[in-house]
Structures are given as structure tokens and as C-alpha cells.
Enzyme design. Structure first.
Site, PDB file in Angstrom:
ATOM      1  N   GLN A  31      61.189  37.160  60.661  1.00 50.40           N
ATOM      2  CA  GLN A  31      61.635  38.552  60.721  1.00 50.40           C
ATOM      3  C   GLN A  31      60.444  39.482  60.949  1.00 50.40           C
ATOM      4  O   GLN A  31      59.290  39.092  60.806  1.00 50.40           O
ATOM      5  CB  GLN A  31      62.328  38.928  59.402  1.00 50.40           C
ATOM      6  CG  GLN A  31      61.469  38.712  58.165  1.00 50.40           C
ATOM      7  CD  GLN A  31      62.265  38.363  56.916  1.00 50.40           C
ATOM      8  OE1 GLN A  31      63.456  38.600  56.866  1.00 50.40           O
ATOM      9  NE2 GLN A  31      61.600  37.814  55.895  1.00 50.40           N
ATOM     10  N   HIS A  62      65.860  46.361  40.398  1.00 53.67           N
ATOM     11  CA  HIS A  62      65.239  45.215  39.713  1.00 53.67           C
ATOM     12  C   HIS A  62      65.602  45.150  38.222  1.00 53.67           C
ATOM     13  O   HIS A  62      65.763  44.064  37.674  1.00 53.67           O
ATOM     14  CB  HIS A  62      63.717  45.228  39.929  1.00 53.67           C
ATOM     15  CG  HIS A  62      63.361  44.975  41.356  1.00 53.67           C
ATOM     16  ND1 HIS A  62      62.584  45.823  42.114  1.00 53.67           N
ATOM     17  CD2 HIS A  62      63.741  43.971  42.199  1.00 53.67           C
ATOM     18  CE1 HIS A  62      62.486  45.342  43.345  1.00 53.67           C
ATOM     19  NE2 HIS A  62      63.175  44.229  43.420  1.00 53.67           N
ATOM     20  N   ASP A  86      59.332  40.452  47.388  1.00 53.59           N
ATOM     21  CA  ASP A  86      58.545  41.630  46.983  1.00 53.59           C
ATOM     22  C   ASP A  86      58.036  41.486  45.552  1.00 53.59           C
ATOM     23  O   ASP A  86      57.087  42.151  45.161  1.00 53.59           O
ATOM     24  CB  ASP A  86      59.392  42.911  47.134  1.00 53.59           C
ATOM     25  CG  ASP A  86      60.709  42.796  46.395  1.00 53.59           C
ATOM     26  OD1 ASP A  86      60.717  42.951  45.172  1.00 53.59           O
ATOM     27  OD2 ASP A  86      61.744  42.529  47.049  1.00 53.59           O
ATOM     28  N   GLU A 106      61.400  31.606  48.391  1.00 54.17           N
ATOM     29  CA  GLU A 106      61.348  32.708  49.371  1.00 54.17           C
ATOM     30  C   GLU A 106      61.063  32.081  50.745  1.00 54.17           C
ATOM     31  O   GLU A 106      60.122  31.310  50.893  1.00 54.17           O
ATOM     32  CB  GLU A 106      60.246  33.691  48.940  1.00 54.17           C
ATOM     33  CG  GLU A 106      59.747  34.645  50.011  1.00 54.17           C
ATOM     34  CD  GLU A 106      60.821  35.572  50.568  1.00 54.17           C
ATOM     35  OE1 GLU A 106      61.429  36.316  49.796  1.00 54.17           O
ATOM     36  OE2 GLU A 106      61.043  35.547  51.808  1.00 54.17           O
ATOM     37  N   ASP A 137      63.790  27.735  52.780  1.00 54.84           N
ATOM     38  CA  ASP A 137      65.111  28.354  52.817  1.00 54.84           C
ATOM     39  C   ASP A 137      65.838  28.073  51.497  1.00 54.84           C
ATOM     40  O   ASP A 137      65.982  26.906  51.110  1.00 54.84           O
ATOM     41  CB  ASP A 137      65.880  27.740  54.005  1.00 54.84           C
ATOM     42  CG  ASP A 137      67.240  28.387  54.215  1.00 54.84           C
ATOM     43  OD1 ASP A 137      67.764  29.024  53.267  1.00 54.84           O
ATOM     44  OD2 ASP A 137      67.776  28.246  55.322  1.00 54.84           O
ATOM     45  N   ASP A 156      68.324  37.366  45.100  1.00 50.97           N
ATOM     46  CA  ASP A 156      67.756  38.670  45.467  1.00 50.97           C
ATOM     47  C   ASP A 156      67.495  38.610  46.976  1.00 50.97           C
ATOM     48  O   ASP A 156      66.355  38.498  47.420  1.00 50.97           O
ATOM     49  CB  ASP A 156      66.460  38.866  44.662  1.00 50.97           C
ATOM     50  CG  ASP A 156      65.805  40.203  44.922  1.00 50.97           C
ATOM     51  OD1 ASP A 156      66.337  40.998  45.711  1.00 50.97           O
ATOM     52  OD2 ASP A 156      64.736  40.442  44.332  1.00 50.97           O
ATOM     53  N   SER A 157      68.582  38.654  47.709  1.00 52.12           N
ATOM     54  CA  SER A 157      68.510  38.310  49.141  1.00 52.12           C
ATOM     55  C   SER A 157      68.586  39.540  50.034  1.00 52.12           C
ATOM     56  O   SER A 157      68.903  40.636  49.576  1.00 52.12           O
ATOM     57  CB  SER A 157      69.694  37.413  49.482  1.00 52.12           C
ATOM     58  OG  SER A 157      70.889  38.141  49.283  1.00 52.12           O
ATOM     59  N   THR A 158      68.339  39.301  51.296  1.00 51.15           N
ATOM     60  CA  THR A 158      68.635  40.307  52.309  1.00 51.15           C
ATOM     61  C   THR A 158      70.145  40.280  52.560  1.00 51.15           C
ATOM     62  O   THR A 158      70.877  39.526  51.925  1.00 51.15           O
ATOM     63  CB  THR A 158      67.874  39.980  53.610  1.00 51.15           C
ATOM     64  OG1 THR A 158      68.000  38.575  53.855  1.00 51.15           O
ATOM     65  CG2 THR A 158      66.402  40.308  53.506  1.00 51.15           C
ATOM     66  N   ASP A 159      70.611  41.091  53.507  1.00 47.29           N
ATOM     67  CA  ASP A 159      72.047  41.154  53.800  1.00 47.29           C
ATOM     68  C   ASP A 159      72.512  39.864  54.489  1.00 47.29           C
ATOM     69  O   ASP A 159      71.688  39.089  54.985  1.00 47.29           O
ATOM     70  CB  ASP A 159      72.332  42.379  54.680  1.00 47.29           C
ATOM     71  CG  ASP A 159      72.093  43.675  53.908  1.00 47.29           C
ATOM     72  OD1 ASP A 159      72.327  43.679  52.695  1.00 47.29           O
ATOM     73  OD2 ASP A 159      71.654  44.660  54.527  1.00 47.29           O
TER      74      ASP A 159
HETATM   75  N1  SAM Z   1      66.196  44.291  47.185  1.00 50.59           N
HETATM   76  C1  SAM Z   1      66.463  43.844  48.474  1.00 50.59           C
HETATM   77  C2  SAM Z   1      67.740  44.283  49.095  1.00 50.59           C
HETATM   78  O1  SAM Z   1      68.823  43.956  48.600  1.00 50.59           O
HETATM   79  O2  SAM Z   1      67.662  44.973  50.105  1.00 50.59           O
HETATM   80  C3  SAM Z   1      66.154  42.419  48.677  1.00 50.59           C
HETATM   81  C4  SAM Z   1      64.697  42.356  48.863  1.00 50.59           C
HETATM   82  S1  SAM Z   1      63.907  40.841  48.967  1.00 50.59           S
HETATM   83  C5  SAM Z   1      62.517  41.390  49.856  1.00 50.59           C
HETATM   84  C6  SAM Z   1      64.844  39.809  50.028  1.00 50.59           C
HETATM   85  C7  SAM Z   1      64.074  38.571  50.397  1.00 50.59           C
HETATM   86  O3  SAM Z   1      64.971  37.505  50.678  1.00 50.59           O
HETATM   87  C8  SAM Z   1      63.190  38.719  51.630  1.00 50.59           C
HETATM   88  O4  SAM Z   1      61.846  38.632  51.267  1.00 50.59           O
HETATM   89  C9  SAM Z   1      63.615  37.580  52.553  1.00 50.59           C
HETATM   90  O5  SAM Z   1      62.535  36.962  53.239  1.00 50.59           O
HETATM   91  C10 SAM Z   1      64.270  36.634  51.554  1.00 50.59           C
HETATM   92  N2  SAM Z   1      65.248  35.718  52.166  1.00 50.59           N
HETATM   93  C11 SAM Z   1      66.166  35.990  53.118  1.00 50.59           C
HETATM   94  N3  SAM Z   1      66.852  34.888  53.438  1.00 50.59           N
HETATM   95  C12 SAM Z   1      66.361  33.890  52.656  1.00 50.59           C
HETATM   96  C13 SAM Z   1      66.654  32.510  52.537  1.00 50.59           C
HETATM   97  N4  SAM Z   1      67.615  31.946  53.285  1.00 50.59           N
HETATM   98  N5  SAM Z   1      65.968  31.786  51.633  1.00 50.59           N
HETATM   99  C14 SAM Z   1      65.004  32.362  50.858  1.00 50.59           C
HETATM  100  N6  SAM Z   1      64.672  33.659  50.958  1.00 50.59           N
HETATM  101  C15 SAM Z   1      65.331  34.412  51.835  1.00 50.59           C
END
Ligand code: SAM
Length: 284
Positions: A31, A62, A86, A106, A137, A156-159
Site C-alpha cells: 500500500q 485505541h 501504528d 501486521e 498476513d 485493528d484492521s484497515t477497511d
Molecule cells: N485505526 C485504523 C482504522 O480503523 O482506520 C486501523 C489502523 S492500523 C494502521 C491498520 C493496519 O492493518 C495497517 O497497518 C495495515 O497494514 C494492517 N493490515 C491490513 N490488512 C492486513 C492483513 N491482512 N494482515 C495483517 N495486517 C493487515
């Protein structure tokens, strides 16, 4: 010169923050990662253009993703954080002396590196000796974890698109269920119901979680920089109901200073408004 960071919340809605400068921009294998400095929100982390955290309001997310499950079961000792690069969730977990081990999986090492360099107020506990970081992953990671290993899993993932997509699947939730012991709790960032595209993701995630866990609830928080400002978390458990199993006296005796969470809010945040309740009723 006017510099603005803008995120598209829907085709017809945009959210903008004036930024002073861009501190970092890096395209990893997974990304694009950007960090900005702004007057109103302090430092801001975005992934593929989507806002992840700002220094001004990150504590709300958090604290809520961490203290709600922790105050429900004081015996939590072994935790898995999926995503969370983060470091904000790990920072809150590390405040509990009772926690013995935190595994964080992560996918993107660069998120951790850049947050350590530019946002130490959030990433400050990632070097705690109880924290073990695995760069892979999360969906694959939970395929091979031992049965009943964890007391708590925090997603605590992305969308649910791009690299984060797998963390909203039935397979992933099934493996989380298997990796949790009989007291296990799964908490995840659960999107929001105000805008349709987020509501659809939320409904899908909720109905999948409900297939595995006897308790599957959502709770809410006001997060100014997330789409609509109203955000949900999922709370799923094999045993606990966070509304009746709250250990308020224990939690308050710890003396943790928080800026959003408290044990009255703990129960209140599960009192969801009718517009969210109606969307949840549409799930299977
Ligand atoms: N607070 C945030 C939000 O809801 O917008 C989430 C922030 S945190 C930075 C999300 C993290 O999930 C990212 O660093 C991303 O790289 C990680 N991530 C996304 N997909 C993932 C996966 N399949 N396995 C592990 N980590 C993952």
C-alpha cells in the site's frame, strides 16, 4: 500556499484537513503510506489515501478497542492484535501489568517503521518485551495458530478492501474462534452505518461473526476523523456479556488514566441508537 489532505467518504462527500507538510510518503509492497503534519490534528497516518489515525483523536479508538474487553475479563493474559501497525492498540494493552504476552501480526513492516520514526506518541510501546511482531498476513497467521491459544483477539484492521479484505471473511472469523479459549473475546473495528458502503461492510462482518459466537454485539464511539464521526466496534465472545460482566471495581482500582473510556461509558456504549439497531436487524 494552501495544502489540504482530502478523503472521499462517499461519491458526494469529502472530508479535508489543512496540512502544513508531508513528512513521509512510501509505496510498500502492499500500500501507499503517507504521514502528514497538521495544526488541528497533529500527525496523520494515511494508507492508500484513507485516514488511519491522527494524533488528536487516536486515543478514542485505541482506548475503546482495548479497555472494553480488558474491563470485561481481568484474567486476559495472552493477546493477539491483527493489524494495528501504528502501535496504538499495543500501547494501551501494555498499560496492563497482568498481560503476559502480546502477539501482533501486521502485514506491512513499513507501517511500523514509519510510525516508530514519525509518530512515537502512538508507537511507543512496540518495543515492550511482551510484544512479538510477526510481519505477515493476519488471515494466514490465524490458519496455523494453536487451538485455544488466546484470551483476546483484537482486529485493528484497515477497511474490507485491498490487503484488509481477508480480515472480514468467514474463514478468518472461524479461525479466530478456534484460536480463542473458552473465555475468549474477539473485538474488531466494525465500520459504521451512516453511509451505505460502510453499512454494507458492517452488516456482512456482523452476520459472519454471529455465525460463530454466542455473544455478538456492537458498541460505539464518536471519532471525529472517521467517516460520519460515528464508529462501531464488534464485541464477540464465547462466554462474556460485556454489559453484565464488567469488572468496574477492578478496572478502576488499576488507576489507568484515560481520556475517553470509563466504566460508566463501558455499559453505555452498548446502548446503540435505533438507526444502528435497524441496520443490525437486517443481518441474518
Ligand atoms: N485505526 C485504523 C482504522 O480503523 O482506520 C486501523 C489502523 S492500523 C494502521 C491498520 C493496519 O492493518 C495497517 O497497518 C495495515 O497494514 C494492517 N493490515 C491490513 N490488512 C492486513 C492483513 N491482512 N494482515 C495483517 N495486517 C493487515
Amino acid at each position: 500556499m494552501d495544502l489540504w489532505y482530502t478523503e472521499r467518504h462517499t461519491d458526494d462527500v469529502k472530508f479535508s484537513i489543512r496540512v502544513d507538510r508531508q513528512l513521509a510518503s512510501y509505496t510498500s509492497e502492499f500500500q501507499r503510506i503517507d504521514i502528514f503534519e497538521s495544526k488541528e490534528f497533529g500527525r496523520i497516518l494515511t494508507l492508500d489515501g484513507y485516514l488511519m489515525v491522527t494524533q488528536k483523536d487516536e486515543y478514542i479508538y485505541h482506548e475503546m478497542i482495548t479497555h472494553v474487553p480488558m474491563a470485561t475479563n481481568p484474567d486476559i493474559k495472552n493477546v493477539l492484535v491483527v493489524g494495528g501497525g501504528d502501535g496504538g492498540t499495543v500501547r494501551e494493552l501494555c498499560r496492563y501489568k497482568s498481560i503476559e504476552n502480546i502477539d501482533m501480526v501486521e502485514i506491512d513492516e513499513m507501517v511500523v517503521k514509519l510510525c516508530k520514526e514519525y509518530i512515537p506518541s502512538i508507537s511507543c510501546a512496540l518495543d515492550d518485551e511482551r510484544v512479538h511482531i510477526y510481519y505477515e498476513d493476519g488471515m494466514r497467521f490465524v490458519r496455523t495458530t494453536e487451538d485455544s491459544k488466546y484470551d483476546l483477539i483484537i482486529v485493528d484492521s484497515t477497511d474490507p478492501f485491498g490487503v484488509g479484505e481477508g480480515l472480514f471473511t468467514k474463514e478468518f472469523y472461524g479461525n479466530c474462534y478456534r484460536s480463542l479459549n473458552d473465555n475468549g473475546i474477539l473485538v474488531n473495528q466494525h465500520e459504521s452505518t451512516f453511509y451505505d458502503s460502510y453499512a454494507n461492510s458492517m452488516k456482512r462482518a456482523h452476520s459472519r461473526i454471529k455465525e460463530f459466537f454466542s455473544t455478538a454485539l456492537v458498541y460505539q464511539a464518536h471519532i471525529p476523523t472517521y467517516p460520519s464521526g460515528h464508529w462501531l466496534f464488534g464485541f464477540a465472545s464465547k462466554k462474556y456479556d460485556p454489559r453484565t460482566d464488567l469488572h468496574a471495581d477492578w478496572w478502576n482500582s488499576l488507576g489507568l488514566k484515560t481520556r475517553y473510556y470509563n466504566t460508566v461509558l463501558h455499559t453505555g456504549c452498548f446502548a446503540i441508537p435505533n438507526n444502528v439497531r435497524d441496520v443490525l436487524r437486517e443481518t441474518k
